[in-house]
Enzyme design. Structure first.
Site, PDB file in Angstrom:
ATOM      1  CD  GLU A 116     112.894  43.253 114.914  1.00  0.00           C
ATOM      2  OE1 GLU A 116     113.968  42.635 114.840  1.00  0.00           O
ATOM      3  OE2 GLU A 116     112.833  44.464 115.226  1.00  0.00           O
ATOM      4  CD  GLU A 164     115.885  35.880 112.302  1.00  0.00           C
ATOM      5  OE1 GLU A 164     115.821  36.968 112.915  1.00  0.00           O
ATOM      6  OE2 GLU A 164     115.859  35.804 111.057  1.00  0.00           O
TER       7      GLU A 164
END
Length: 206
Positions: A116, A164
């Site tokens: 991330e 995702e």
């Protein structure tokens, strides 16, 4: 008022009777229906209570902090659960993620920090802050909140896993600026609020 009513947290898991647990929906997340009785403060047991419980699994939240610059690495991303928000469904948060098989909280934190925010952390960089239940009235999720000591120099960019559907913008924010954003209501994610309040109390010791 009797004396026993003043005793805090005197009941435990042994003071409930879970009669049944049935999965009523299983998609990206799972919804289960509990039939449960529990001990009452004034004695005896409750009637049988039916409750739907949102089962999404436990999560890890990592607060990346640079003590040399008194800065925090925060991420900004779209959250569908915040669409009802009158301001914006893009939230300022910390790195976070769910458990995969056989992972520890630190394993999750290291993996998610890289995915991330492109942060390379080791186990020695990370310390636990606390565990808490995010919304125990209707959800089983437990949050593992940790802090990771980082070097924020050169940190930034857009990251996340395409599979995702992640689109994550990385910011480096001074602690005082993060507290200002919290004060004016621009930070609304619960784990981020809790982490920032903990940091405000403890940053001098890091």
């Amino acid at each position: 008022m009797n004396e026993n009513s003043q005793i805090m947290l005197r009941y435990s898991a042994g003071d409930i009777e879970l009669k049944s647990k049935q999965t009523v929906y299983h998609g990206f997340f799972k919804l289960e229906q509990y039939q449960v009785r529990h001990r009452l403060f004034n004695g005896g047991m409750s009637e049988l209570v039916s409750r739907e419980i949102f089962e999404r699994g436990d999560a890890v939240v990592l607060m990346p902090y640079d003590p040399n610059t008194d800065s925090i690495v925060m991420i900004e991303q779209f959250r569908p659960g915040a669409i009802r928000n009158n301001d914006t469904p893009w939230l300022l948060e910390f790195v976070a993620g769910m458990f995969s098989a056989n992972e520890s909280p630190i394993d999750v934190a290291i993996r998610e920090a890289k995915e991330e925010a492109n942060l390379d952390l080791t186990e020695n960089d990370i310390s636990p802050i606390m565990n808490y239940l995010s919304s125990p009235g209707g959800m089983s999720e437990q949050i593992h909140l940790l802090i990771g000591i980082v070097d924020s120099k050169g940190v930034g960019g857009v990251y996340g896993l395409a599979q995702e559907h992640e689109d994550i913008l990385v910011h480096v924010i001074k602690r005082e600026e993060a507290m200002r954003l919290l004060l004016i209501g621009k930070i609304t994610n619960a784990s981020t609020i809790i982490g920032l309040q903990w940091l405000q109390l403890n940053y001098k010791n890091l």
